[in-house]
Write a protein that holds these residues in place. Structure first.
Motif, PDB file in Angstrom:
ATOM      1  N   VAL A  36       0.998  -1.185  -0.110  1.00  0.00           N
ATOM      2  CA  VAL A  36       0.095  -0.118  -0.164  1.00  0.00           C
ATOM      3  C   VAL A  36       0.838   1.353  -0.034  1.00  0.00           C
ATOM      4  O   VAL A  36       1.650   1.543   0.366  1.00  0.00           O
ATOM      5  CB  VAL A  36      -1.608  -0.231   1.571  1.00  0.00           C
ATOM      6  N   LEU A  37       0.666   2.144  -0.889  1.00  0.00           N
ATOM      7  CA  LEU A  37       1.154   3.234  -1.197  1.00  0.00           C
ATOM      8  C   LEU A  37       0.025   4.354  -0.533  1.00  0.00           C
ATOM      9  O   LEU A  37      -1.100   4.661  -1.572  1.00  0.00           O
ATOM     10  CB  LEU A  37       1.716   3.706  -2.585  1.00  0.00           C
ATOM     11  N   PHE A  38      -0.083   4.680   0.734  1.00  0.00           N
ATOM     12  CA  PHE A  38      -0.706   5.983   1.429  1.00  0.00           C
ATOM     13  C   PHE A  38      -0.725   7.294   0.970  1.00  0.00           C
ATOM     14  O   PHE A  38       0.025   7.625   1.438  1.00  0.00           O
ATOM     15  CB  PHE A  38      -1.379   5.212   2.228  1.00  0.00           C
ATOM     16  N   ILE A  39      -1.240   8.068  -0.404  1.00  0.00           N
ATOM     17  CA  ILE A  39      -1.002   9.534  -0.510  1.00  0.00           C
ATOM     18  C   ILE A  39      -1.802  10.297   0.276  1.00  0.00           C
ATOM     19  O   ILE A  39      -3.386  10.095  -0.409  1.00  0.00           O
ATOM     20  CB  ILE A  39      -0.478   9.382  -1.890  1.00  0.00           C
ATOM     21  N   ALA A  40      -1.771  11.091   0.723  1.00  0.00           N
ATOM     22  CA  ALA A  40      -2.222  12.317   1.856  1.00  0.00           C
ATOM     23  C   ALA A  40      -1.840  13.602   1.299  1.00  0.00           C
ATOM     24  O   ALA A  40      -0.749  14.026   0.987  1.00  0.00           O
ATOM     25  CB  ALA A  40      -2.080  12.528   2.509  1.00  0.00           C
ATOM     26  N   PRO A  79     -14.701  18.023   8.319  1.00  0.00           N
ATOM     27  CA  PRO A  79     -13.496  19.132   7.600  1.00  0.00           C
ATOM     28  C   PRO A  79     -12.810  19.992   8.389  1.00  0.00           C
ATOM     29  O   PRO A  79     -13.182  20.642   8.560  1.00  0.00           O
ATOM     30  CB  PRO A  79     -15.547  20.094   7.159  1.00  0.00           C
ATOM     31  N   LEU A  80     -12.229  19.619   9.072  1.00  0.00           N
ATOM     32  CA  LEU A  80     -11.197  19.518   9.562  1.00  0.00           C
ATOM     33  C   LEU A  80     -10.148  18.674  10.172  1.00  0.00           C
ATOM     34  O   LEU A  80     -10.771  17.393  10.142  1.00  0.00           O
ATOM     35  CB  LEU A  80     -11.606  20.132  11.539  1.00  0.00           C
ATOM     36  N   CYS A  81      -8.731  19.627  10.146  1.00  0.00           N
ATOM     37  CA  CYS A  81      -7.886  18.211   9.561  1.00  0.00           C
ATOM     38  C   CYS A  81      -7.520  16.971  11.197  1.00  0.00           C
ATOM     39  O   CYS A  81      -7.531  15.753  10.242  1.00  0.00           O
ATOM     40  CB  CYS A  81      -6.471  19.163   9.676  1.00  0.00           C
ATOM     41  N   SER A  82      -7.359  17.255  12.349  1.00  0.00           N
ATOM     42  CA  SER A  82      -6.927  16.518  12.956  1.00  0.00           C
ATOM     43  C   SER A  82      -8.368  15.249  13.694  1.00  0.00           C
ATOM     44  O   SER A  82      -7.806  13.731  13.691  1.00  0.00           O
ATOM     45  CB  SER A  82      -6.879  17.072  14.478  1.00  0.00           C
ATOM     46  N   PRO A  83     -10.064  15.808  13.656  1.00  0.00           N
ATOM     47  CA  PRO A  83     -10.914  14.456  13.308  1.00  0.00           C
ATOM     48  C   PRO A  83     -10.882  14.076  11.915  1.00  0.00           C
ATOM     49  O   PRO A  83     -11.341  12.920  12.412  1.00  0.00           O
ATOM     50  CB  PRO A  83     -11.865  15.803  13.638  1.00  0.00           C
ATOM     51  N   SER A  84     -10.390  14.417  10.741  1.00  0.00           N
ATOM     52  CA  SER A  84     -10.808  13.937   9.764  1.00  0.00           C
ATOM     53  C   SER A  84      -9.684  12.632   9.380  1.00  0.00           C
ATOM     54  O   SER A  84     -10.189  11.695   9.490  1.00  0.00           O
ATOM     55  CB  SER A  84     -11.240  14.970   8.617  1.00  0.00           C
ATOM     56  N   ARG A  85      -8.583  12.932  10.156  1.00  0.00           N
ATOM     57  CA  ARG A  85      -7.063  12.414   9.619  1.00  0.00           C
ATOM     58  C   ARG A  85      -7.504  10.554  10.737  1.00  0.00           C
ATOM     59  O   ARG A  85      -7.172   9.546  10.599  1.00  0.00           O
ATOM     60  CB  ARG A  85      -6.551  12.405   9.753  1.00  0.00           C
ATOM     61  N   THR A  86      -8.199  11.523  11.766  1.00  0.00           N
ATOM     62  CA  THR A  86      -8.402   9.914  13.263  1.00  0.00           C
ATOM     63  C   THR A  86      -9.387   9.358  12.517  1.00  0.00           C
ATOM     64  O   THR A  86      -9.196   8.409  13.271  1.00  0.00           O
ATOM     65  CB  THR A  86      -8.807  11.295  14.690  1.00  0.00           C
ATOM     66  N   SER A  87     -10.227   9.765  12.242  1.00  0.00           N
ATOM     67  CA  SER A  87     -11.718   8.568  11.655  1.00  0.00           C
ATOM     68  C   SER A  87     -11.023   8.145  10.299  1.00  0.00           C
ATOM     69  O   SER A  87     -10.912   6.533  10.144  1.00  0.00           O
ATOM     70  CB  SER A  87     -12.431   9.461  11.012  1.00  0.00           C
ATOM     71  N   ILE A  88      -9.873   8.274   9.951  1.00  0.00           N
ATOM     72  CA  ILE A  88      -9.049   8.306   8.525  1.00  0.00           C
ATOM     73  C   ILE A  88      -8.316   6.316   8.940  1.00  0.00           C
ATOM     74  O   ILE A  88      -8.953   5.020   8.687  1.00  0.00           O
ATOM     75  CB  ILE A  88      -8.805   8.718   7.414  1.00  0.00           C
ATOM     76  N   MET A  89      -7.741   7.004  10.110  1.00  0.00           N
ATOM     77  CA  MET A  89      -6.979   6.306  10.184  1.00  0.00           C
ATOM     78  C   MET A  89      -6.930   5.174  11.455  1.00  0.00           C
ATOM     79  O   MET A  89      -7.301   4.139  12.159  1.00  0.00           O
ATOM     80  CB  MET A  89      -5.469   6.745  11.054  1.00  0.00           C
ATOM     81  N   THR A  90      -8.762   5.309  12.054  1.00  0.00           N
ATOM     82  CA  THR A  90      -9.134   4.547  12.966  1.00  0.00           C
ATOM     83  C   THR A  90     -10.210   3.612  12.193  1.00  0.00           C
ATOM     84  O   THR A  90     -10.390   3.034  13.227  1.00  0.00           O
ATOM     85  CB  THR A  90      -9.721   5.314  13.959  1.00  0.00           C
ATOM     86  N   TYR A 134      -1.512  11.910  10.644  1.00  0.00           N
ATOM     87  CA  TYR A 134      -1.822  12.231  11.808  1.00  0.00           C
ATOM     88  C   TYR A 134      -1.707  14.058  11.899  1.00  0.00           C
ATOM     89  O   TYR A 134      -0.978  14.307  10.732  1.00  0.00           O
ATOM     90  CB  TYR A 134      -1.722  11.643  13.191  1.00  0.00           C
ATOM     91  N   HIS A 135      -2.872  14.187  12.766  1.00  0.00           N
ATOM     92  CA  HIS A 135      -2.442  15.684  12.731  1.00  0.00           C
ATOM     93  C   HIS A 135      -1.193  15.848  13.217  1.00  0.00           C
ATOM     94  O   HIS A 135      -0.973  15.828  14.432  1.00  0.00           O
ATOM     95  CB  HIS A 135      -3.482  16.169  13.650  1.00  0.00           C
ATOM     96  N   TYR A 136      -1.258  17.626  12.865  1.00  0.00           N
ATOM     97  CA  TYR A 136       0.458  18.048  13.430  1.00  0.00           C
ATOM     98  C   TYR A 136       0.069  19.758  12.673  1.00  0.00           C
ATOM     99  O   TYR A 136      -0.338  19.310  11.899  1.00  0.00           O
ATOM    100  CB  TYR A 136       1.336  18.315  13.930  1.00  0.00           C
ATOM    101  N   GLY A 137       0.318  20.883  13.982  1.00  0.00           N
ATOM    102  CA  GLY A 137       0.239  22.392  12.876  1.00  0.00           C
ATOM    103  C   GLY A 137       0.800  22.427  11.842  1.00  0.00           C
ATOM    104  O   GLY A 137       2.463  22.175  11.962  1.00  0.00           O
ATOM    105  N   ASN A 138       0.411  22.743  11.062  1.00  0.00           N
ATOM    106  CA  ASN A 138       1.035  23.474   9.605  1.00  0.00           C
ATOM    107  C   ASN A 138       0.394  24.619   9.369  1.00  0.00           C
ATOM    108  O   ASN A 138      -0.668  25.228   9.331  1.00  0.00           O
ATOM    109  CB  ASN A 138       0.140  22.573   8.126  1.00  0.00           C
TER     110      ASN A 138
END
Length: 470
Positions: A36-40, A79-90, A134-138
């Motif tokens: 798997v190549l997982f491109i975000a 539609p916000l980085c951390s909640p969205s990415r958390t849902s994807i990854m869990t 996962y999220h971190y400040g950008n």
């Protein structure tokens, strides 16, 4: 008496041959395990050629779409980085993870959850990430682990490039806002490889080279087109200013939709920017899309060079969509289409249909069951998503699941959206609703929630939403 001895030698020889054959078979099976190549990408909307935008230059993402399935109605969970990415990854919805902001880590709530890469690691895969998954400040936390999850990876790489070093050069049209939530940009000097996203591509390619002979789950997390919109100058040159659209402050939809629908922008409209400033930021946003596209092309070229394309699943996704002027909004955190909808492309070796578009409503939580099914990896039970594999084989296959997106206002008011292939229902509670018919109103100008002719439809969609949220 030699005859029995010969029989014994023959049996031993046969056993050796059988062992060798089984060993070879096992090796072949190991070789055939799908990678798997997982491109975000961060904050990218559907302004791409493969989604019908004829202005934006995205030849490499378009090339990826031609090799797999492009999902035309894919939606994030928040539609916000951390909640969205958390849902994807869990693989879990925000109401389960309880991640609604940019500070809480999901393991505070569900410490034993098995993330997507953990499921692969359990099956013997090498797992690694480069950049932001996962999220971190950008851009504030570029070069750090941020709010990452250590348990998910065997290897973590945090590039930091010239864009981070030259933040003092950035033009900010919303100076009261930090760079991470601003209309700000820089047409940068230097090469792609000097930028953080160029480094993400370089490091990902190195990991592909080093691990090409073993099963892997490698995630490449790009930082753009998230603001500040920084890219080398040549990408700005693709978009002459006279060809960039300029919005007028004319939004009659505010008269019929609840105030909460527009509350992601304060001040409204456009966070206080004027139309010329918005136009300049739009040019820069598109430039960063094309810059990221070039880095995706480098990854695809590496897959070809390393002969990995035949046994690697490639997924391209954004954590949420992005407004750029419509409804008087910029950025994210609304429940309108441009904020909730995301680009999503899946390329799977052996899929029956390639270069297709699916119009089914799918969600980012569907990625967990999809990838585990494709790679024969055991997934946790009870995931709310559904595998997209049937749509890879037949993009028009029967599919009756709508997409649910939610966002929060003022830390105490949750809004929910239910999107099917024709309608979107949004509810903010207390009788504040939105209802759009995309067959007749693709730009969401006419809220039908208070229309007597649509009362029964509103009731039906509300009932479906409530049932699916149980």
């Amino acid at each position: 008496m030699a005859f029995p001895r010969l029989r014994l030698i023959g049996c031993v020889g046969l056993a050796v041959l059988l062992y060798a054959a089984n060993f070879q078979k096992a090796c072949l099976a190991e070789e055939k395990r799908l990678n798997v190549l997982f491109i975000a990408v961060d904050d990218m909307n559907n302004d791409l050629g493969c989604y019908g935008n004829t202005q934006v230059h995205s030849p490499n993402i378009d090339r990826l779409a031609k090799a797999g399935t492009c999902f035309d109605r894919a939606y994030c969970q928040f539609p916000l980085c951390s909640p969205s990415r958390t849902s994807i990854m869990t693989g879990l919805r925000p109401d389960t993870t309880k991640v609604f902001d940019l500070k809480k880590h999901f393991r505070e709530v569900i410490p034993e959850v098995m993330t997507l890469p953990q499921a692969f690691e359990k099956q013997g895969y090498f797992t690694a990430r480069v950049g932001k998954i996962y999220h971190y400040g950008n851009p504030g936390q570029i070069g750090t682990n941020g709010l990452d999850d250590d348990a998910s990876w065997q290897t973590r790489i945090n590039p930091s490039g010239r864009d981070k070093q030259e933040e003092n050069l950035i033009v900010n049209h919303t100076p009261k806002r930090g760079l991470g939530s601003s209309l700000s940009f820089l047409a940068a000097e230097g090469t792609d490889e000097e930028q953080t996203d160029g480094m993400v591509a370089t490091e990902t390619i190195r990991l592909l080279e080093e691990n090409k002979d073993k099963p892997f789950f490698i995630a490449a997390g790009f930082y753009r087109p998230h603001c500040p919109y920084v890219a080398p100058k040549k990408y700005f040159d693709l978009y002459p200013m006279q060809e960039v659209p300029r919005w007028k402050n004319d939004f009659p939809e505010v008269d019929t939709a609840p105030e909460l629908a527009f509350a992601s922008n304060k001040p409204w409209p456009w966070l206080g920017a004027n139309s010329q400033q918005l136009q300049e930021a739009q040019q820069a946003y598109w430039a960063t899309i094309s810059f990221v596209d070039a880095q995706v092309g480098r990854l695809l070229d590496a897959l070809d060079r390393l002969d990995l394309q035949e046994n690697t699943v490639v997924v391209f996704w954004s954590d949420h969509g992005y407004h750029f002027g419509d409804h008087g909004l910029v950025m994210k955190q609304s429940l309108f289409e441009r904020s909730a909808r995301v680009p999503l492309i899946v390329v799977a070796p052996g899929q029956k249909e390639k270069g297709t578009h699916s119009g089914r409503t799918v969600e980012l939580v569907d990625l967990y069951p999809t990838l585990t099914q494709l790679c024969a990896v055991e997934a946790p039970s009870g995931l709310p998503g559904e595998s997209l594999v049937p749509l890879l084989d037949n993009p028009a296959a029967t599919w009756n699941k709508p997409a649910i997106t939610q966002t929060r206002r003022n830390k105490n008011r949750m809004g929910y959206s239910l999107r099917n292939e024709r309608y979107r229902l949004v509810t903010w509670g207390e009788g504040q609703h939105q209802l759009y018919d995309y067959n007749t109103d693709p730009n969401e100008k006419n809220n039908l929630a208070n229309s007597p002719q649509h009362a029964q439809l509103l009731e039906q969609l509300m009932a479906e939403l409530n049932q699916r949220l149980k």
